[in-house]
Enzyme design. Structure first.
Site, PDB file in Angstrom:
ATOM      1  N   ALA A  21       9.384  24.027-163.736  1.00  0.00           N
ATOM      2  CA  ALA A  21       8.476  23.041-163.137  1.00  0.00           C
ATOM      3  C   ALA A  21       9.243  22.135-162.184  1.00  0.00           C
ATOM      4  O   ALA A  21      10.429  21.837-162.400  1.00  0.00           O
ATOM      5  CB  ALA A  21       7.816  22.217-164.234  1.00  0.00           C
ATOM      6  N   GLN A  41      15.528  17.758-165.381  1.00  0.00           N
ATOM      7  CA  GLN A  41      14.670  18.800-164.828  1.00  0.00           C
ATOM      8  C   GLN A  41      15.112  19.122-163.387  1.00  0.00           C
ATOM      9  O   GLN A  41      15.081  20.280-162.974  1.00  0.00           O
ATOM     10  CB  GLN A  41      13.198  18.352-164.834  1.00  0.00           C
ATOM     11  CG  GLN A  41      12.201  19.449-164.447  1.00  0.00           C
ATOM     12  CD  GLN A  41      12.041  20.512-165.527  1.00  0.00           C
ATOM     13  OE1 GLN A  41      12.418  20.296-166.681  1.00  0.00           O
ATOM     14  NE2 GLN A  41      11.521  21.660-165.124  1.00  0.00           N
ATOM     15  N   GLU A  82       4.324  32.053-170.931  1.00  0.00           N
ATOM     16  CA  GLU A  82       5.574  31.750-171.631  1.00  0.00           C
ATOM     17  C   GLU A  82       5.286  31.799-173.126  1.00  0.00           C
ATOM     18  O   GLU A  82       4.676  30.872-173.670  1.00  0.00           O
ATOM     19  CB  GLU A  82       6.100  30.357-171.260  1.00  0.00           C
ATOM     20  CG  GLU A  82       6.608  30.245-169.832  1.00  0.00           C
ATOM     21  CD  GLU A  82       7.294  28.906-169.568  1.00  0.00           C
ATOM     22  OE1 GLU A  82       7.289  28.040-170.467  1.00  0.00           O
ATOM     23  OE2 GLU A  82       7.833  28.737-168.456  1.00  0.00           O
ATOM     24  N   HIS A  93       7.906  19.040-170.602  1.00  0.00           N
ATOM     25  CA  HIS A  93       9.032  18.591-171.428  1.00  0.00           C
ATOM     26  C   HIS A  93       9.339  17.107-171.214  1.00  0.00           C
ATOM     27  O   HIS A  93      10.004  16.490-172.036  1.00  0.00           O
ATOM     28  CB  HIS A  93      10.268  19.450-171.138  1.00  0.00           C
ATOM     29  CG  HIS A  93      10.153  20.844-171.699  1.00  0.00           C
ATOM     30  ND1 HIS A  93      10.338  21.128-173.034  1.00  0.00           N
ATOM     31  CD2 HIS A  93       9.841  22.022-171.112  1.00  0.00           C
ATOM     32  CE1 HIS A  93      10.162  22.421-173.250  1.00  0.00           C
ATOM     33  NE2 HIS A  93       9.860  22.996-172.090  1.00  0.00           N
TER      34      HIS A  93
HETATM   35 ZN   LIG Z   1       9.168  24.973-172.087  1.00  0.00          ZN
END
Ligand SMILES: [Zn+2]
Length: 427
Positions: free
Chosen positions: A339, A309, A396, A346
């Site tokens: 994020a 990430q 989203e 996730h």
């Molecule tokens: Zn996602």
């Protein structure tokens, strides 16, 4: 043959004796009735004759009283009182037994009738009152609302019997699981929030006038979301304010490409992982989509480590910097769609990004089917339009999150994002 006249004589004597006893027993009542009437005559200086209720009593042929209107009042007994009570009862003013005795209850009923009929409310049933009552235009009783003994607003920190009553009511309706202890704490507040959410009230956890009225309404609906008393049974919340613990690694993860049949979905990366329970649910959902004629889904993201990430986040910041933005601006812009490391859903292996090859996902038949049906397979559309301020993300269409069927369908039915849902159900 000689016995018969004797028996007849005895019967005659018994009958005569009974008659005498009856006369003796009746006498005091007759005297009482006369005395009552005499008192009322004195209390009525200008009697007005009312045919329907005139009681004519001839006491002495030499001294015949003038006909006088009977005023029914406390202490009076008899058929006129019975008639009065029945009429008041039929109209809803009187609720006690119709016994022909004008007591306090009858006087109160008369007072209520008089007040509603615009008469002097004195509890005495005189000619005007009786005329209004028997005249055919008498109204049925409209109760005046009695002021509630409970305070109009209860909120966190409140204590006492009114809180107890509220808790019991919420418990009876299924909104409250805690103990009925008279303390308006987090659990009571959560129950009120849940009630408000399900009943279209402002969701603030405060029991104001509107909420109180709805809670105590005779048709107040029972709970439809079943609150779970076990916080561990709630879906895990991950967002900017709730990062995953350091070093968090989901248990029981599987490789999607090895697990999901290629006939149902194309997994874009060979290393994409997810928690087994969620991946199994994906398989069931895509099979259902296929049976509805909807195929062509791709999975482009699943579990992500915090380190990965960070890479995604840095790459986005770099892209905005290359466009000439300041570092602050680049980070702000990145945070709208990526994020911060540690705060992405996730990280927990329960979130997946779905796409369709060669087009934007939003507006495709796959997206429309997904948003209509994913709930039934335990997935929520995590970031929806209108919930941006609550989730911290722009909508989203492609990102779904596994929470299980019970929670997912409840959130769908109540139009709740995960933040709202957890706040409602967690004390
Ligand atoms: Zn996602």
């Amino acid at each position: 043959m000689q016995n018969k006249p004797t028996v007849f004589t005895i019967i005659l004597w018994v009958a005569l004796a009974g008659l005498c006893v009856g006369i003796v027993l009746l006498a005091p009542g007759t005297v009482d009735a006369y005395n009552t009437l005499a008192r009322e005559q004195k209390a009525t200086p200008t009697p007005t004759a009312l045919t329907a209720s005139v009681l004519m009593v001839t006491v002495d042929p030499a001294n015949t009283p003038t006909p006088t209107a009977l005023i029914l009042r406390i202490g009076v007994q008899g058929d006129e009182v019975t008639r009065l009570q029945q009429a008041l009862k039929d109209l809803g003013y009187y609720t006690a037994e119709v016994d022909g005795q004008y007591g306090q209850g009858t006087a109160l009923a008369v007072t209520l009738f008089q007040a509603q009929a615009g008469l002097t409310a004195d509890g005495l049933a005189g000619s005007d009152t009786l005329a209004a009552l028997y005249g055919g235009a008498a109204q049925t009783y409209i109760p005046t609302p009695t002021p509630s003994p409970t305070p109009s607003v209860l909120q966190k920190g409140a204590q006492g019997d009114s809180v107890k009553a509220l808790q019991q009511r919420l418990k009876d309706l299924g909104y409250y699981q805690g103990s009925v202890d008279g303390d308006y704490g987090g659990g009571t507040e959560a129950a009120i929030r849940l009630f408000q959410q399900q009943n279209g009230l402002t969701v603030d956890g405060v029991s104001g006038t509107a909420t109180m009225a709805a809670v105590y309404a005779s048709d107040a609906p029972p709970v439809t979301i079943t609150p779970t008393p076990d916080p561990a049974a709630m879906p895990m919340l991950v967002n900017r304010d709730n990062p995953v613990p350091d070093g968090y690694l989901p248990e029981d993860m599987v490789n999607l490409r090895n697990t999901l049949p290629a006939s149902l979905v194309y997994v874009k990366g060979s290393e994409i992982q997810g928690v087994r329970e969620a991946v199994d649910a994906l398989a069931v959902m895509f099979a259902a989509a296929k049976s509805d004629g909807i195929t062509g889904f791709q999975i482009s993201a699943g579990y992500r480590s915090v380190a990965y990430q960070q890479e995604l986040f840095n790459a986005s910041v770099d892209k905005y910097l290359a466009e000439g933005r300041s570092r602050t601006s680049a980070i702000s812009a990145t945070r709208l769609t990526v994020a911060d490391p540690g705060t992405s859903e996730h990280h927990i292996g329960l979130a997946f990004d779905l796409t369709v090859a060669g087009t934007t996902f939003k507006g495709t038949k796959q997206q429309i089917w997904l948003h209509q049906n994913c709930w039934d397979y335990g997935f929520i559309v995590r970031y929806q339009e209108g919930k941006e301020k609550l989730t911290g993300f722009v909508a989203e269409a492609w990102h779904i999150r596994y929470v299980g069927v019970q929670h997912a369908t409840a959130m769908r039915d109540q139009d709740l994002c995960l933040e709202e849902y957890i706040q409602l159900l967690t004390p």
